[in-house]
Design an enzyme around this catalytic site. Structure first.
Site, mmCIF file in Angstrom:
data_model
loop_
_atom_site.group_PDB
_atom_site.id
_atom_site.type_symbol
_atom_site.label_atom_id
_atom_site.label_comp_id
_atom_site.label_asym_id
_atom_site.label_seq_id
_atom_site.Cartn_x
_atom_site.Cartn_y
_atom_site.Cartn_z
ATOM 1 C CD GLU A 1 6.568 13.769 10.295
ATOM 2 O OE1 GLU A 1 7.445 14.579 10.589
ATOM 3 O OE2 GLU A 1 5.582 13.549 11.032
ATOM 4 C CG ASP B 1 -1.450 1.788 14.608
ATOM 5 O OD1 ASP B 1 -0.524 1.534 13.825
ATOM 6 O OD2 ASP B 1 -2.059 2.888 14.608
ATOM 7 C CE LYS C 1 0.061 5.165 13.997
ATOM 8 N NZ LYS C 1 -1.280 5.073 13.411
ATOM 9 N N GLY D 1 -3.190 5.411 4.783
ATOM 10 C CA GLY D 1 -3.422 5.347 3.337
ATOM 11 C C GLY D 1 -2.110 5.470 2.592
ATOM 12 C CB THR E 1 -0.895 0.000 1.263
ATOM 13 O OG1 THR E 1 -1.566 -1.248 1.328
ATOM 14 C CG2 THR E 1 -1.892 1.138 1.246
ATOM 15 C CB VAL E 2 3.211 2.634 2.467
ATOM 16 C CG1 VAL E 2 4.089 3.871 2.591
ATOM 17 C CG2 VAL E 2 2.065 2.697 3.472
HETATM 18 P P1 NAP Z 1 1.642 -3.889 2.968
HETATM 19 O O1 NAP Z 1 0.650 -3.341 2.026
HETATM 20 O O2 NAP Z 1 1.334 -5.173 3.652
HETATM 21 O O3 NAP Z 1 3.024 -4.043 2.171
HETATM 22 C C1 NAP Z 1 4.139 -4.674 2.720
HETATM 23 C C2 NAP Z 1 5.141 -4.894 1.606
HETATM 24 O O4 NAP Z 1 6.330 -5.416 2.171
HETATM 25 C C3 NAP Z 1 4.678 -5.876 0.533
HETATM 26 O O5 NAP Z 1 5.086 -5.446 -0.728
HETATM 27 C C4 NAP Z 1 5.391 -7.167 0.921
HETATM 28 O O6 NAP Z 1 5.710 -7.985 -0.194
HETATM 29 C C5 NAP Z 1 6.672 -6.617 1.504
HETATM 30 N N1 NAP Z 1 7.234 -7.510 2.498
HETATM 31 C C6 NAP Z 1 6.715 -7.864 3.691
HETATM 32 N N2 NAP Z 1 7.522 -8.716 4.314
HETATM 33 C C7 NAP Z 1 8.564 -8.911 3.515
HETATM 34 C C8 NAP Z 1 9.745 -9.695 3.587
HETATM 35 N N3 NAP Z 1 10.001 -10.467 4.646
HETATM 36 N N4 NAP Z 1 10.621 -9.646 2.565
HETATM 37 C C9 NAP Z 1 10.386 -8.874 1.477
HETATM 38 N N5 NAP Z 1 9.277 -8.104 1.356
HETATM 39 C C10 NAP Z 1 8.395 -8.133 2.345
HETATM 40 O O7 NAP Z 1 1.980 -2.840 4.130
HETATM 41 P P2 NAP Z 1 1.765 -1.258 4.100
HETATM 42 O O8 NAP Z 1 0.363 -0.954 4.465
HETATM 43 O O9 NAP Z 1 2.321 -0.712 2.850
HETATM 44 O O10 NAP Z 1 2.637 -0.812 5.363
HETATM 45 C C11 NAP Z 1 4.032 -0.793 5.304
HETATM 46 C C12 NAP Z 1 4.596 -0.106 6.548
HETATM 47 O O11 NAP Z 1 4.091 1.222 6.621
HETATM 48 C C13 NAP Z 1 4.228 -0.763 7.882
HETATM 49 O O12 NAP Z 1 5.300 -0.626 8.779
HETATM 50 C C14 NAP Z 1 3.046 0.068 8.359
HETATM 51 O O13 NAP Z 1 2.886 0.064 9.755
HETATM 52 C C15 NAP Z 1 3.471 1.433 7.884
HETATM 53 N N6 NAP Z 1 2.368 2.374 7.693
HETATM 54 C C16 NAP Z 1 1.323 2.024 6.920
HETATM 55 C C17 NAP Z 1 0.294 2.931 6.744
HETATM 56 C C18 NAP Z 1 -0.884 2.577 5.891
HETATM 57 O O14 NAP Z 1 -1.826 3.380 5.830
HETATM 58 N N7 NAP Z 1 -0.894 1.435 5.200
HETATM 59 C C19 NAP Z 1 0.335 4.184 7.376
HETATM 60 C C20 NAP Z 1 1.454 4.511 8.143
HETATM 61 C C21 NAP Z 1 2.474 3.597 8.311
HETATM 62 P P3 NAP Z 1 4.564 -8.683 -1.068
HETATM 63 O O15 NAP Z 1 3.840 -7.537 -1.749
HETATM 64 O O16 NAP Z 1 5.285 -9.552 -2.006
HETATM 65 O O17 NAP Z 1 3.681 -9.401 -0.104
HETATM 66 N N1 HSE Z 2 -3.610 1.225 10.876
HETATM 67 C C1 HSE Z 2 -3.293 2.599 11.093
HETATM 68 C C2 HSE Z 2 -4.548 3.408 11.297
HETATM 69 C C3 HSE Z 2 -2.540 3.202 9.934
HETATM 70 O O1 HSE Z 2 -5.652 2.873 11.193
HETATM 71 O O2 HSE Z 2 -4.432 4.593 11.583
HETATM 72 C C4 HSE Z 2 -1.087 2.989 10.042
HETATM 73 O O3 HSE Z 2 -0.565 3.739 11.103
#
Ligand code: NAP
Ligand code: HSE
Length: 455
Positions: free
Chosen positions: A146, A218, A222, A323, A32-33
């Site tokens: 950040e 979560d 934070k 997001g 996603t990110v």
């Molecule tokens: P996500 O959609 O689950 O994506 C994770 C990515 O990392 C995927 O591409 C996955 O590969 C890859 N990955 C996971 N484990 C791996 C491994 N062992 N080796 C290689 N690649 C690996 O997660 P996300 O939502 O983007 O979130 C990523 C980070 O941002 C997290 O720390 C989360 O807490 C933080 N974050 C997210 C948000 C949000 O709104 N989503 C907001 C703030 C912070 P595959 O695609 O092949 O499975």
């Molecule tokens: N899962 C979190 C939220 C986003 O719902 O705010 C990543 O920090």
């Protein structure tokens, strides 16, 4: 970095982009990110190069599944399963894979090989930020995060840089979008927690496994990051008191509305001044706040945070806390900062923990409470409850009683719901009162215990 040339020519004009040095960027994760980070890096390549004074070249993207099509901004040729080798070749590593391992090992390895790190991984920072900070220090590289707190909202930089000359007293806010969406839906529609969670999952706000969000983990991660930055101390995740929203019922939401309040999952970190010094508190719990409080108006999956500082006064931050695209915005800001350090020299902010303030146990804090009990409806019950509370020094503010309907002809004792709000009282006093209620025959159940904040 493959070439060293200034972004400005000798005459002070901007150098052509081709003469700028190149920074090798490794991206760990393309979900996603990560997908949005890669889109922004590719779509804004020239502008970023001007802002940094160097070009960002993505040298690889580590994922688990090489076969998945990830769209035009994530070229298949860049994908690799070998994250460990990738980080050895980078000037800058962007970690958006999440989880503790292998993320931690990869980031430590990246720093040991001289790369600066930008991460969105609040779980890792809250659990083992100290090790990451130490590695950044030892290897003279930058560590930016950040995006780990409240997505797109600039919060880490204001707390650790803009307010570094001030004295922060309190940070209070909504830092989890999923739970805010659920509580907002419950408030607007009267839905149960389970139904609101199902809606959040259908709309993609909540994950299939929502535990980290709905149990407050979560938000607690934070809070641990914010408290550490705000109070120049290491505040470990284990020091953050954490309660989630899974027990919030439609009845609680209705009771809050009847009192002119709404329920929000709050993260609160504060400095508590005492006669012989000061301690800090970091806690996450659902609380009733007045409907006219600015946080009450924060709807859907938005986040909002208040900071109170001695000289600055009150500051409010509001925006999208999650997001792909909002979070990528925060990451790109960090990427520009870290890349500028690489090109122009200098290091970003280091860990500041000189104050080493201790955490105050929850039992020693004072809060106003709302408690809801199901009781036998007979003479003396209310007096008994009031007597228990007053015995522990808890003063009642309001009482609401509602008789429960009984089946016709039932010879069971009549029952009532009693909702009591209190003035501020010691947590330990409330715990002791609840212990008494749980062994009082006329108290049939303790249905809710919520704190009241923002008054
Ligand atoms: P996500 O959609 O689950 O994506 C994770 C990515 O990392 C995927 O591409 C996955 O590969 C890859 N990955 C996971 N484990 C791996 C491994 N062992 N080796 C290689 N690649 C690996 O997660 P996300 O939502 O983007 O979130 C990523 C980070 O941002 C997290 O720390 C989360 O807490 C933080 N974050 C997210 C948000 C949000 O709104 N989503 C907001 C703030 C912070 P595959 O695609 O092949 O499975
Ligand atoms: N899962 C979190 C939220 C986003 O719902 O705010 C990543 O920090």
């Amino acid at each position: 970095m493959s070439q060293h040339a200034s972004g400005l020519s000798a005459s002070g004009e901007h150098a052509s982009l081709s003469s700028l040095p190149t920074l090798r960027v490794a991206v760990l994760g393309a979900g996603t990110v990560g997908g949005e980070v890669l889109r922004l890096i590719s779509q804004q390549a020239d502008e970023l190069a001007h802002r940094v004074g160097g070009r960002l070249e993505v040298i690889g993207v580590a994922v688990r599944d090489l076969d998945r099509d990830r769209g035009e901004h994530v070229p298949a040729a860049l994908l690799t399963e070998d994250a460990a080798s990738l980080v050895h070749d980078a000037d800058l590593v962007i970690e958006v894979m999440g989880g503790i391992e292998p993320a931690r090992t990869l980031l430590l390895d990246a720093m040991a090989h001289g790369a600066s790190v930008v991460t969105a991984n609040k779980a890792l920072l809250a659990q083992d930020g100290a090790t990451l900070y130490e590695a950044a220090d030892i290897h003279g590289v930058d560590l930016y995060f950040e995006a780990a707190v409240a997505g797109a909202i600039p919060l880490v930089r204001p707390v650790r840089e803009s307010l570094a000359g001030d004295r922060i007293q309190r940070v209070l806010g909504i830092v989890n979008g999923t739970t805010n969406f659920i509580l907002d839906a419950m408030t607007r529609t009267g839905a149960s927690f389970d139904d609101a969670l199902a809606t959040a999952q259908q709309l993609g706000y909540a994950e299939a496994d929502p535990t980290a969000d709905v149990e407050g983990h979560d938000a607690a991660a934070k809070a641990s990051i914010l408290a550490s930055l705000a109070f120049h101390s290491r505040v470990r995740l284990s020091a953050v008191h954490c309660e989630g929203i899974t027990t919030i019922s439609a009845q609680d939401i209705a009771a809050a509305a009847r009192m002119g309040r709404t329920i929000k999952l709050l993260s609160i970190v504060e400095r508590i001044e005492e006669e012989d010094g000061e301690r800090i508190s970091a806690r996450v719990y659902p609380a009733l706040i007045p409907e006219e409080h600015p946080l009450a108006a924060v709807a859907e999956a938005y986040n909002a945070v208040f900071i109170e500082a001695d000289a600055a006064g009150s500051l409010m931050f509001y925006g999208q806390g999650a997001g792909g695209s909002p979070t990528a915005s925060a990451i790109l800001g960090d990427v520009v900062s870290a890349a500028r350090s690489r090109v122009h020299g200098g290091v970003g902010p280091r860990e500041s923990r000189y104050a080493e303030l201790e955490s105050i146990p929850l039992e020693e804090l004072r809060s106003a409470f709302y408690i809801s009990l199901t009781v036998e409806d007979r003479p003396g019950v209310l007096a008994e409850i009031a007597g228990t509370l007053s015995g522990y020094g808890i003063s009642i503010s309001t009482i609401h009683q509602e008789l429960l309907e009984q089946e016709e002809g039932s010879d069971e004792p009549a029952q009532a719901h009693i909702g009591i709000s209190t003035h501020r009282a010691l947590e330990s006093a409330m715990t002791a009162s609840l212990d008494v209620f749980s062994s009082t025959a006329t108290v049939l159940s303790i249905d809710s215990v919520l704190r009241i904040e923002g008054e």
